[in-house]
Scaffold this motif. Structure first.
Motif, PDB file in Angstrom:
ATOM      1  N   HIS A  80      10.959  -2.195 -11.308  1.00  0.00           N
ATOM      2  CA  HIS A  80      10.291  -3.412 -10.836  1.00  0.00           C
ATOM      3  C   HIS A  80      11.301  -4.408 -10.260  1.00  0.00           C
ATOM      4  O   HIS A  80      11.029  -5.075  -9.263  1.00  0.00           O
ATOM      5  CB  HIS A  80       9.462  -4.040 -11.965  1.00  0.00           C
ATOM      6  N   ARG A 176      -4.396  -2.556   6.296  1.00  0.00           N
ATOM      7  CA  ARG A 176      -4.336  -3.664   5.339  1.00  0.00           C
ATOM      8  C   ARG A 176      -3.383  -4.736   5.836  1.00  0.00           C
ATOM      9  O   ARG A 176      -3.624  -5.929   5.697  1.00  0.00           O
ATOM     10  CB  ARG A 176      -3.852  -3.110   3.998  1.00  0.00           C
ATOM     11  N   LYS A 185       5.860  -6.429  -1.529  1.00  0.00           N
ATOM     12  CA  LYS A 185       4.829  -7.007  -2.395  1.00  0.00           C
ATOM     13  C   LYS A 185       4.812  -8.504  -2.096  1.00  0.00           C
ATOM     14  O   LYS A 185       5.452  -9.305  -2.772  1.00  0.00           O
ATOM     15  CB  LYS A 185       5.130  -6.715  -3.869  1.00  0.00           C
ATOM     16  N   TYR A 190      -1.704  -9.815   1.072  1.00  0.00           N
ATOM     17  CA  TYR A 190      -3.001  -9.983   0.403  1.00  0.00           C
ATOM     18  C   TYR A 190      -3.920 -10.857   1.244  1.00  0.00           C
ATOM     19  O   TYR A 190      -5.106 -10.588   1.380  1.00  0.00           O
ATOM     20  CB  TYR A 190      -2.797 -10.576  -0.997  1.00  0.00           C
ATOM     21  N   GLU A 219      -4.081   3.076   1.226  1.00  0.00           N
ATOM     22  CA  GLU A 219      -4.281   2.525  -0.121  1.00  0.00           C
ATOM     23  C   GLU A 219      -5.372   1.471  -0.052  1.00  0.00           C
ATOM     24  O   GLU A 219      -5.926   1.205   1.020  1.00  0.00           O
ATOM     25  CB  GLU A 219      -2.982   1.928  -0.671  1.00  0.00           C
ATOM     26  N   GLY A 221      -6.664  -2.650  -1.309  1.00  0.00           N
ATOM     27  CA  GLY A 221      -6.057  -3.968  -1.192  1.00  0.00           C
ATOM     28  C   GLY A 221      -4.958  -4.227  -2.197  1.00  0.00           C
ATOM     29  O   GLY A 221      -4.022  -4.979  -1.924  1.00  0.00           O
ATOM     30  N   ALA A 222      -5.035  -3.598  -3.379  1.00  0.00           N
ATOM     31  CA  ALA A 222      -4.047  -3.903  -4.405  1.00  0.00           C
ATOM     32  C   ALA A 222      -3.690  -2.708  -5.280  1.00  0.00           C
ATOM     33  O   ALA A 222      -3.128  -2.877  -6.359  1.00  0.00           O
ATOM     34  CB  ALA A 222      -4.563  -5.040  -5.291  1.00  0.00           C
ATOM     35  N   ASN A 224      -2.756   1.853  -5.256  1.00  0.00           N
ATOM     36  CA  ASN A 224      -2.531   3.102  -4.534  1.00  0.00           C
ATOM     37  C   ASN A 224      -3.697   4.054  -4.752  1.00  0.00           C
ATOM     38  O   ASN A 224      -4.440   3.936  -5.729  1.00  0.00           O
ATOM     39  CB  ASN A 224      -1.221   3.752  -5.001  1.00  0.00           C
ATOM     40  N   LEU A 243       2.339   0.035  -0.309  1.00  0.00           N
ATOM     41  CA  LEU A 243       3.174  -0.417  -1.412  1.00  0.00           C
ATOM     42  C   LEU A 243       3.548   0.761  -2.314  1.00  0.00           C
ATOM     43  O   LEU A 243       2.657   1.520  -2.735  1.00  0.00           O
ATOM     44  CB  LEU A 243       2.397  -1.490  -2.197  1.00  0.00           C
ATOM     45  N   GLY A 245       3.962   2.071  -5.433  1.00  0.00           N
ATOM     46  CA  GLY A 245       3.601   1.714  -6.803  1.00  0.00           C
ATOM     47  C   GLY A 245       4.466   2.418  -7.841  1.00  0.00           C
ATOM     48  O   GLY A 245       4.752   3.604  -7.730  1.00  0.00           O
ATOM     49  N   VAL A 246       4.843   1.655  -8.848  1.00  0.00           N
ATOM     50  CA  VAL A 246       5.575   2.233  -9.977  1.00  0.00           C
ATOM     51  C   VAL A 246       4.608   3.111 -10.787  1.00  0.00           C
ATOM     52  O   VAL A 246       4.990   4.159 -11.317  1.00  0.00           O
ATOM     53  CB  VAL A 246       6.195   1.115 -10.841  1.00  0.00           C
ATOM     54  N   ARG A 248       2.056   4.767  -9.536  1.00  0.00           N
ATOM     55  CA  ARG A 248       1.932   5.984  -8.715  1.00  0.00           C
ATOM     56  C   ARG A 248       3.066   6.942  -9.023  1.00  0.00           C
ATOM     57  O   ARG A 248       2.854   8.115  -9.309  1.00  0.00           O
ATOM     58  CB  ARG A 248       1.942   5.598  -7.226  1.00  0.00           C
ATOM     59  N   SER A 286      -4.405   3.555  -8.546  1.00  0.00           N
ATOM     60  CA  SER A 286      -3.347   3.359  -9.527  1.00  0.00           C
ATOM     61  C   SER A 286      -2.624   2.041  -9.307  1.00  0.00           C
ATOM     62  O   SER A 286      -2.350   1.641  -8.175  1.00  0.00           O
ATOM     63  CB  SER A 286      -2.374   4.541  -9.491  1.00  0.00           C
ATOM     64  N   GLY A 287      -2.339   1.377 -10.407  1.00  0.00           N
ATOM     65  CA  GLY A 287      -1.603   0.115 -10.359  1.00  0.00           C
ATOM     66  C   GLY A 287      -1.376  -0.390 -11.786  1.00  0.00           C
ATOM     67  O   GLY A 287      -2.037   0.069 -12.717  1.00  0.00           O
TER      68      GLY A 287
HETATM   69  C1  LIG Z   1       1.309  -3.893  -6.807  1.00  0.00           C
HETATM   70  C2  LIG Z   1       0.567  -3.039  -5.835  1.00  0.00           C
HETATM   71  C3  LIG Z   1       0.275  -1.686  -6.083  1.00  0.00           C
HETATM   72  C4  LIG Z   1       0.551  -1.012  -7.394  1.00  0.00           C
HETATM   73  O1  LIG Z   1       1.889  -1.023  -7.754  1.00  0.00           O
HETATM   74  P1  LIG Z   1       2.284  -0.774  -9.266  1.00  0.00           P
HETATM   75  O2  LIG Z   1       3.762  -0.833  -9.256  1.00  0.00           O
HETATM   76  O3  LIG Z   1       1.776   0.553  -9.624  1.00  0.00           O
HETATM   77  O4  LIG Z   1       1.651  -1.861 -10.064  1.00  0.00           O
HETATM   78  C5  LIG Z   1      -0.345  -0.954  -5.079  1.00  0.00           C
HETATM   79  N1  LIG Z   1      -0.685  -1.510  -3.912  1.00  0.00           N
HETATM   80  C6  LIG Z   1      -0.434  -2.809  -3.649  1.00  0.00           C
HETATM   81  C7  LIG Z   1      -0.851  -3.351  -2.340  1.00  0.00           C
HETATM   82  C8  LIG Z   1       0.181  -3.609  -4.590  1.00  0.00           C
HETATM   83  O5  LIG Z   1       0.418  -4.891  -4.327  1.00  0.00           O
END
Ligand SMILES: *Cc1c(COP(=O)(O)O)cnc(C)c1O
Length: 341
Positions: A80, A176, A185, A190, A219, A221-222, A224, A243, A245-246, A248, A286-287
């Motif tokens: 992160h 997006r 990020k 957004y 993906e 909006g927020a 994966n 993005l 994602g960790v 993911r 996933s997120g």
């Molecule tokens: C934060 C985010 C994710 C997920 O990332 P994680 O590290 O898994 O929390 C996916 N897509 C977008 C657009 C994000 O902002």
């Protein structure tokens, strides 16, 4: 903004509205960061001409600390911090040093240990970096000043009302965000997706939009996007359009070790996703917030496509549980993802 006094009371509030009483803060000015300090979580003065308020020089992170049987565990802290630095670099913001950012997150969580809820709750950590140079003349230059702070929020089970399958609107034209900027990020991304999401909600009662510009399944909006069934897991390979994602990344490694064939391949809406739904495959988002959220329906060109029986798929549930078990210390962590605070 509400201040949490008790973890159990805090997790009953709406996600993202209640915060720990303290946050770690550092300012960047004259080419150096100030010594990070623990400050009250409270409104702070901001110059009306601050760079961020006009030119959106803002990036953030989202990660979690979990209560585990052997203390408080931070999930993938290094990753992160690395992503925060990547986002900052993409916006030409002052990039916090790895060591400083890592220590600030640890110190913030350390000061808040009594507000970490029991699983399935967690302490959500929101590092935030803003360009604060006081000049509206800096539209075409990076902010020379910044504020970096670590906000903390005790959160309950994302699915407190029970696991609910999501309904996605498939957007096959628009992206997006700018295709070179998806991996930042950044708040601006957004904002740029909001119009699509509002329309999807109002016109199709959808929870989220799955962005598939020119048929390239990217993906939402927020979160994966992942496709899976009994044998395999399929998701788009990393590029600049979305993005990284960790969650993911964690799911891919975990799935591979659980015997799934992991395929990081471009997914075409017509050739891959629609036939996948037809064949009874699962899909999930996933997120960090929801970990892995099952998709029950997709809306495409006015038609509602149901995935399987419309419920969350068994592989989605299995993989989600496996990751949650590692995060909360219910399972061994052979990957070194969990760090004690
Ligand atoms: C934060 C985010 C994710 C997920 O990332 P994680 O590290 O898994 O929390 C996916 N897509 C977008 C657009 C994000 O902002």
């Amino acid at each position: 903004m509400k201040i949490a006094t008790d973890a159990n009371a805090a997790i009953k509030e709406k996600f993202g509205t209640v915060f720990a009483p303290k946050m770690m803060v550092s300012h960047f000015k004259d080419n150096t960061w100030t010594t990070p300090t623990l400050a009250d979580t409270a409104p702070f003065p901001m110059d009306p001409c601050a760079h961020v308020l006009h030119y959106a020089s803002a990036v953030f992170e989202g990660m979690k600390a979990h209560k585990t049987p052997d203390g408080i565990g931070l999930f993938r802290l290094k990753d992160h911090v690395a992503r925060l630095r990547q986002s900052a670099g993409l916006l030409y913001l002052p990039v916090p040093d790895t060591e400083m950012a890592t220590a600030m997150i640890r110190d913030a969580v350390n000061a808040t240990q009594d507000l970490v809820p029991d699983p399935p709750g967690a302490l959500y950590i929101r590092p935030t970096l803003l360009g604060t140079q006081p000049s509206i003349g800096a539209a075409a230059s990076p902010s020379t000043e910044a504020m970096f702070y670590i906000l903390l929020s005790p959160v309950g089970d994302y699915f407190a009302k029970g696991l609910k399958p999501l309904r996605l609107l498939i957007e096959d034209r628009y992206e997006r965000t700018a295709s070179t900027f998806g991996m930042a990020k950044a708040g601006g991304n957004y904002a740029s997706a909001l119009g699509h999401i509002m329309k999807a909600r109002q016109e199709h009662d959808a929870d989220q939009v799955l962005f598939c510009p020119q048929g390239d399944v990217q993906e939402t909006g927020a979160a994966n996007f992942i496709m899976l069934d009994d044998k395999q897991l399929l998701t788009k390979p990393l590029d600049t359009s979305f993005l990284h994602g960790v969650t993911r990344d964690s799911l891919l490694r975990l799935a591979s070790d659980m015997g799934y064939k992991v395929r990081e391949e471009n997914i075409d809406l017509q050739k891959d996703l629609l036939p996948w739904i037809e064949r009874g495959g699962e899909a999930a988002l996933s997120g960090t917030a929801a970990v892995l959220a099952g998709v029950g329906e997709m809306v495409y060109q006015g038609n509602v496509l149901q995935l399987r029986d419309g419920e969350i798929g068994p592989n989605t549930l299995k993989l989600r549980q496996a990751l949650v078990n590692i995060q909360t210390g219910q399972a061994a962590d052979p990957y070194g993802w969990r760090e004690r605070v």
